[in-house]
Scaffold this motif. Structure first.
Motif: not given
Length: 778
Positions: A66-68, A434-437
């Motif tokens: 899901r992580i691009e 996203s969860s990385n933000d």
């Protein structure tokens, strides 16, 4: 296949075919995907998510597609802003076979494979995870720190050590300085400060023959301490275990508890430091112990203010004159003159922090400190961010520019250099990120407000919530009463209670390794009493704690709480309409904006936020007037608001009601839940936490909230005319956490069974900023 196509440039499918096959091979080798057969046809299968901490501090994820990485990205695996499930050492060590490569030359940070024969799968795995790796051309690009680790791990000839790992000239001057040198190293964001600090100690141990036990590393946070331990192990191996790596408070407690028979953990941090300063100045036993220290490395020294600066000053005075110091600091990031509660200094607040530590050390020539500077930026290749890291930093430090309007000028420069601007926080939706933000606000109240109106999973990075332990601990062990836990029994509990229900971002294998590190026995089982003692501490082991408060999703936090942390993508909400009482406040607020902007590695988006007023009680609880004074928004969820007794206490709940509440929490352990508070006269008007109108009562809030509500009324001069409301709606819970009680905790006797015997209790992870309507007395 579409995911793999993002790494393919150009329409030449014949060339692409070889690349696709090579990419699939290497992804299978690192267990990012699996390979199997279905109906006689080969298929790729999903594998569990794993997050691997690299020696240079980054964390990469495998198994989660899901992580691009993004179209045209050179990286086969994405880096994420999340807690690692394992280190690169753990990952590489999980494969069978020798790691040593005979006859191969050492790898530089950038290069192409020229060794005899094919590159081994083990080396391909290491290079794929550590940076950019082309599986066809066998070219790679990684950091100096990762390259040094790979060379050390594989035992390559002419090994590139921590002092030969491609350091620039400025970094090398610091690393290879004499062991008794006393250095203040000015290092801006992204200049490799932490890596150089670790390489400095590695050089002293490997090249200067200093005993690891005679070195200290002092860092600012426990998170940084964990990262430093991992890096040092990649440089010096098991010798890193001898280095005394800790926060300044931990170092202080070590001295205090070792030399004062009256030392008690119940004292405050400031009381602990005050006593240690006294011991440093007068106790000869302390002097004898310190006489063995040969070198001290201090990170983030600009953040040592007040008593902590006094402690370092006393330590420098007391240590032998030939004891070396390497002190890293960036005065452009000195933002702890005041907190994230408000913008500017609070009237009637704490006194001035005194002369900064660096000024004290530089001002006394007899101490022998000289200054070195790190200038090259390695964190980002973004042109705009590089200008923020360098040019804006120079402006923030330039005293000739310290004048009225500095804060506005700094904000304007950040807007101009950002990748995108104009975002308004009132129009933001967490679902857009996203969860990385990382979403950064200036004040605590802004973060609480953003969280209050978000019904999707997200995480908070704020002080005041205490240490969070994952929900799976209580779900597994609430009724587990055996003294020891075998691995087979744990895996059965996990499969029955956690898998596909409240599973964390790692699997049962990693969870078991965490338990063994914390409380493992020689026979391969876990000592449950020891586990409870360690997890029941104020600061439990970092292996099992969660770095943020909430559920997996974008991180929302203050700039202060994100100090020292990075993220690929940062959304920085700049406060409009900020006012300052003095130029010193404005200068520090300009530094706060600089720190927020420099958390980004790849992209920076700038938004606008209104600097609304909020107040902070002595307890630390934030509140603000709303709806033209008709209600008051009050923070709920601070450390101490929910206790074990308020969840399963005998005086608060019958066994049936406590069981119903815990069962409900187990079902919502990983989802956002909205609760309602109802004041209960039988609990001295404390609030019960209800799961809606028809759901069970899952707990009660402590008197801390009730006392603070009356204090708010007192500040309004309404204690005699108004009272706290009988109910409160819109109280958000971000899943659940675990409360662990040590076997000797006196509170256990007040609890229902089985929790009184097990010591593991499930708690709603409440974080809310709901409106309280204080009604007039009848």
């Amino acid at each position: 296949m579409e995911w793999i196509q993002q790494f393919i440039e150009g329409p030449d499918r014949s060339e692409a075919s070889a690349l696709v096959e090579s990419v699939i091979d290497v992804l299978c080798e690192i267990k990012d995907v699996g390979f199997g057969m279905t109906l006689g046809e080969p298929v790729l299968v999903a594998l569990p998510v794993r997050r691997i901490a690299l020696p240079d501090g980054k964390v990469v994820a495998i198994g989660d597609h899901r992580i691009e990485s993004g179209m045209g990205s050179e990286y086969l695996v994405p880096d994420v802003d999340e807690t690692a499930t394992e280190t690169l050492i753990d990952f590489l060590d999980s494969f069978e076979g020798s790691a040593v490569l005979t006859g191969a030359s050492a790898l530089s940070p950038k290069g192409r494979w020229t060794g005899d024969g094919a590159m081994t799968p083990a080396l391909r795995r290491a290079l794929t995870l550590s940076g950019v790796f082309d599986p066809v051309t066998l070219e790679w690009s990684t950091s100096e720190v990762n390259a040094a680790f790979i060379n050390d791990w594989f035992g390559l000839a002419d090994n590139v050590s921590s002092t030969d790992a491609g350091w620039d000239a400025d970094q090398r001057r610091v690393i290879e300085a004499d062991s008794d040198a006393r250095l203040v190293v000015e290092a801006g964001p992204g200049t490799g400060k932490t890596a150089v600090a670790c390489a400095r100690l590695a050089y002293l141990i490997n090249e200067e023959d200093i005993e690891p036990s005679n070195t200290w590393m002092i860092s600012f946070t426990r998170t940084a301490v964990a990262e430093i331990r991992a890096r040092l192990h990649s440089y010096v191996g098991d010798a890193s275990f001898g280095i005394r790596i800790a926060t300044i408070d931990s170092h202080a407690w070590s001295i205090h508890s070792g030399h004062d028979p009256n030392a008690r953990l119940t004292g405050s941090y400031d009381e602990n430091i005050t006593r240690v300063i006294e011991l440093l100045k007068a106790d000869e036993d302390v002097a004898d112990e310190l006489a063995q220290i040969e070198h001290v490395v201090i990170d983030e020294a600009q953040d040592l203010v007040g008593q902590r600066a006094d402690l370092i000053e006393a330590l420098v005075d007391r240590l032998p004159s030939d004891c070396g110091f390497t002190i890293f600091a960036d005065e452009a990031q000195a933002i702890y003159g005041f907190s994230d509660d408000i913008i500017g200094r609070q009237k009637g607040g704490v006194s001035e922090p005194g002369k900064p530590l660096l000024d004290r050390l530089r001002g006394v020539k007899a101490l022998g400190f000289t200054t070195l500077v790190l200038t090259e930026i390695y964190r980002t290749s973004s042109p705009g961010l590089r200008k923020i890291f360098s040019e804006l930093r120079s402006d923030v430090l330039d005293k000739q520019k310290h004048r009225d309007g500095l804060h506005v000028e700094t904000a304007e420069k950040i807007r101009a250099l950002a990748d995108q601007q104009g975002l308004k926080w009132t129009e933001m939706k967490v679902a857009d990120f996203s969860s990385n933000d990382l979403l950064l606000f200036r004040t605590r109240a802004e973060v609480l407000m953003a969280s209050q109106f978000c019904d999707l999973p997200h995480r908070l990075r704020l002080s005041g919530f205490g240490v969070t332990l994952p929900a799976w601990l209580a779900i597994c062990f609430a009724d587990f009463l055996d003294p020891f836990l075998a691995e087979r029994r744990f895996l059965d509990l996990w499969a029955e209670r956690i898998e596909n229900m409240a599973a964390p971002q790692y699997g049962p294998g990693e969870a078991w390794r965490h338990l063994m590190r914390v409380a493992g026995r020689m026979d391969g089982s876990v000592d449950m009493q020891r586990l409870r003692r360690r997890l029941g501490q104020t600061r439990p082991p970092v292996e099992l704690t969660l770095p943020e408060y909430g559920l997996h999703g974008p991180i929302v936090g203050t700039i202060h709480a994100s100090k020292g942390r990075e993220s690929s993508n940062v959304v920085l909400l700049l406060p409009n309409g900020a006012e300052f009482e003095c130029i010193e406040d404005e200068i520090e607020e300009a530094r706060v904006l600089f720190v927020g902007a420099t958390r980004a590695r790849a992209s920076l988006i700038v938004g606008e936020s209104n600097a609304f007023r909020a107040s902070t009680l002595p307890s630390g609880r934030v509140h603000r007037s709303s709806r033209n004074g008709k209600s008051t928004m009050v923070e709920i969820g601070r450390d101490g608001d929910i206790t074990a007794r308020s969840l399963v206490g005998r005086s608060e709940f019958s066994l049936a009601d406590a069981s119903a509440g815990q069962a409900f929490l187990a079902k919502v352990a990983d989802v956002v839940t909205t609760y309602k508070l109802e004041a209960d006269p039988d609990l001295d008007w404390r609030y019960r936490i209800k799961a809606g109108s028809e759901g069970p009562c899952v707990g009660a809030l402590s008197r801390n909230l009730t006392y603070d509500l009356w204090e708010i009324l007192g500040n309004k001069k309404q204690k005699k005319s108004h009272k706290p409301p009988s109910y409160v709606n819109h109280v958000r819970g971000l899943g659940c956490a675990t409360i662990v009680m040590s076997p000797d905790d006196n509170e256990l006797e007040t609890l229902n069974e089985p929790w009184a015997s097990s010591g593991f209790i499930l708690a709603p992870r409440i974080v809310a900023f709901p409106p309280f309507f204080f009604f007039g007395r009848r």
